[in-house]
Design a protein around this motif. Structure first.
Motif, PDB file in Angstrom:
ATOM      1  N   ASP A   3       0.867  -1.176   0.000  1.00 17.09           N
ATOM      2  CA  ASP A   3       0.000   0.000   0.000  1.00 17.09           C
ATOM      3  C   ASP A   3       0.904   1.226   0.000  1.00 17.09           C
ATOM      4  OD1 ASP A   3      -1.659   2.154   0.537  1.00 17.09           O
ATOM      5  OD2 ASP A   3      -2.878   1.080   2.007  1.00 17.09           O
ATOM      6  N   ILE A  24       5.461  -8.387 -15.774  1.00 16.50           N
ATOM      7  CA  ILE A  24       4.225  -7.675 -16.067  1.00 16.50           C
ATOM      8  C   ILE A  24       3.191  -8.686 -16.566  1.00 16.50           C
ATOM      9  CG2 ILE A  24       3.120  -5.890 -17.460  1.00 16.50           C
ATOM     10  CD1 ILE A  24       5.124  -4.828 -15.380  1.00 16.50           C
ATOM     11  N   HIS A  44      -1.619  -7.392 -13.707  1.00 15.05           N
ATOM     12  CA  HIS A  44      -0.715  -6.461 -13.026  1.00 15.05           C
ATOM     13  C   HIS A  44       0.053  -5.730 -14.126  1.00 15.05           C
ATOM     14  CE1 HIS A  44      -1.649  -8.456  -9.241  1.00 15.05           C
ATOM     15  NE2 HIS A  44      -1.472  -9.594  -9.869  1.00 15.05           N
ATOM     16  N   SER A  45      -0.404  -4.555 -14.449  1.00 14.97           N
ATOM     17  CA  SER A  45       0.056  -3.828 -15.629  1.00 14.97           C
ATOM     18  C   SER A  45       1.370  -3.097 -15.378  1.00 14.97           C
ATOM     19  CB  SER A  45      -1.008  -2.813 -16.046  1.00 14.97           C
ATOM     20  OG  SER A  45      -1.097  -1.774 -15.078  1.00 14.97           O
ATOM     21  N   ASP A  47       1.640   0.048 -15.530  1.00 16.16           N
ATOM     22  CA  ASP A  47       1.278   1.181 -14.667  1.00 16.16           C
ATOM     23  C   ASP A  47       1.237   0.759 -13.204  1.00 16.16           C
ATOM     24  OD1 ASP A  47       1.077   2.920 -16.815  1.00 16.16           O
ATOM     25  OD2 ASP A  47      -1.078   2.604 -17.061  1.00 16.16           O
ATOM     26  N   ASP A  48       0.745  -0.457 -12.930  1.00 18.43           N
ATOM     27  CA  ASP A  48       0.732  -0.966 -11.553  1.00 18.43           C
ATOM     28  C   ASP A  48       2.158  -1.070 -11.023  1.00 18.43           C
ATOM     29  OD1 ASP A  48      -2.055  -1.222 -11.566  1.00 18.43           O
ATOM     30  OD2 ASP A  48      -1.958  -3.279 -12.332  1.00 18.43           O
ATOM     31  N   TYR A  49       3.047  -1.650 -11.837  1.00 15.41           N
ATOM     32  CA  TYR A  49       4.435  -1.765 -11.396  1.00 15.41           C
ATOM     33  C   TYR A  49       5.059  -0.396 -11.171  1.00 15.41           C
ATOM     34  CZ  TYR A  49       9.404  -2.250 -11.263  1.00 15.41           C
ATOM     35  OH  TYR A  49      10.705  -2.134 -10.857  1.00 15.41           O
ATOM     36  N   VAL A  51       3.972   2.198  -9.903  1.00 12.62           N
ATOM     37  CA  VAL A  51       3.707   2.745  -8.568  1.00 12.62           C
ATOM     38  C   VAL A  51       4.819   2.320  -7.613  1.00 12.62           C
ATOM     39  CG1 VAL A  51       2.096   2.777  -6.638  1.00 12.62           C
ATOM     40  CG2 VAL A  51       1.216   2.782  -8.974  1.00 12.62           C
ATOM     41  N   PRO A 247       4.795  -9.265  -9.643  1.00 11.05           N
ATOM     42  CA  PRO A 247       3.850  -9.133  -8.519  1.00 11.05           C
ATOM     43  C   PRO A 247       3.722 -10.415  -7.704  1.00 11.05           C
ATOM     44  CG  PRO A 247       2.626  -9.669 -10.468  1.00 11.05           C
ATOM     45  CD  PRO A 247       4.076  -9.672 -10.879  1.00 11.05           C
ATOM     46  N   THR A 252       0.905 -13.412  -4.147  1.00  8.16           N
ATOM     47  CA  THR A 252       0.647 -11.970  -4.156  1.00  8.16           C
ATOM     48  C   THR A 252       0.356 -11.399  -2.773  1.00  8.16           C
ATOM     49  OG1 THR A 252      -1.672 -12.427  -4.738  1.00  8.16           O
ATOM     50  CG2 THR A 252      -0.166 -11.917  -6.542  1.00  8.16           C
TER      51      THR A 252
END
Length: 289
Positions: A3, A24, A44-45, A47-49, A51, A247, A252
């Motif tokens: 988080d 990815i 898990h795109s 863009d997610d990574y 972050v 991820p 996970t």
């Protein structure tokens, strides 16, 4: 996984730091899965990574083809293009008969290595090690020619069986997840000692990835892994890499930032941290120094 509002890195990474192993998982409508699914992937795109990348401060990235996509590497290659090829590399999975022209195109798209992947939970199997040798030597020759490396993922017993073969390779190669040597067996186990000797060989071509501690640890805080990672770093400070394994596939529930924060214990010295995160990946994956 983490988080970003709560989980905070305890290390300030140096400039040009590299996450040397992650995946990815794009939308399967665009990136269909292969025929062999070892787990059910989530989406898990890139863009997610990003972050996680931006939270920690990584500038450079090395994506590794996960087994779920088979030999279709487009998901990782597209992510590398999105991140920018100057600072992105991809370890691909390919058929052995891929042409030299196709390899050249892949290199131009960010590919830097070939993955030879045996599922980490593969039970002891007579003859498996011997069956891999022709493919390993085929890719040893091709990697020598184009400057790629081979990335191995093996269960622990197979890593140990393969060490006599790996010790004779004359192209760079990486061993993921510390060869799957289990934390409960500690630094004194035969398999770990052989792995440490392999990477410490000054005339060798071995690199070890400090990745996926949760796969080999029985401790919820992964403390049984810390002495093993430290022992490898002391044995071969110029041949150790770190990767988030984001991820975490079928694991996970594990916290990516918590895994990263282990480095504060493993490499508290700034010069060693810079080797693991900057200089070593720059040398292996040919990033600008």
């Amino acid at each position: 996984m983490f988080d970003p509002k709560i989980d905070k890195p305890v290390i300030k990474v140096p400039a040009h730091a590299c996450d040397s192993h992650f995946h990815i998982f794009g939308d399967p409508q665009k990136y269909p899965y292969g025929s062999e699914l070892r787990y059910q992937p989530g989406i898990h795109s890139a863009d997610d990574y990003a972050v996680f990348r931006d939270l920690v401060g990584f500038e450079r990235t090395v994506m590794v083809q996960p087994s779920c996509f088979g030999k279709d590497n487009s998901c990782q290659l597209d992510a590398a293009k999105q991140f920018g090829l100057k600072n992105s590399r991809v370890v691909v999975d390919l058929d052995d008969n891929v042409t030299d022209s196709e390899l050249a195109d892949l290199s131009a798209a960010g590919a830097c290595g070939i993955r030879i992947n045996v599922k980490p939970i593969q039970p002891l199997t007579a003859g498996l090690a011997e069956s891999l040798i022709p493919r390993i030597h085929l890719w040893e020759k091709r990697c020598q020619e184009i400057g790629w490396s081979i990335d191995f993922l093996f269960p622990d017993w197979l890593t140990t069986e393969m060490i006599p073969v790996l010790s004779k390779l004359r192209c760079n190669f990486t061993i993921a997840h510390m060869g799957m040597n289990k934390g409960c067996n500690g630094c004194s186990s035969e398999g770990f000692q052989k792995l440490k000797n392999l990477v410490a060989n000054e005339n060798g071509f071995c690199w070890i990835k400090l990745t996926a501690a949760y796969r080999i640890s029985l401790d919820p805080d992964y403390q049984d892994i810390v002495p093993m990672e430290r022992a490898l770093l002391e044995a071969a400070p110029n041949r150790i890499l770190w990767g988030s394994d984001f991820p975490h596939a079928s694991f996970t529930q594990h916290n990516t930032v918590k895994l990263f924060n282990l480095l504060a214990q493993v490499a508290p010295e700034r010069d060693l941290l810079e080797k693991v995160l900057v200089h070593n990946p720059a040398e292996l994956y040919r990033f600008e120094v």
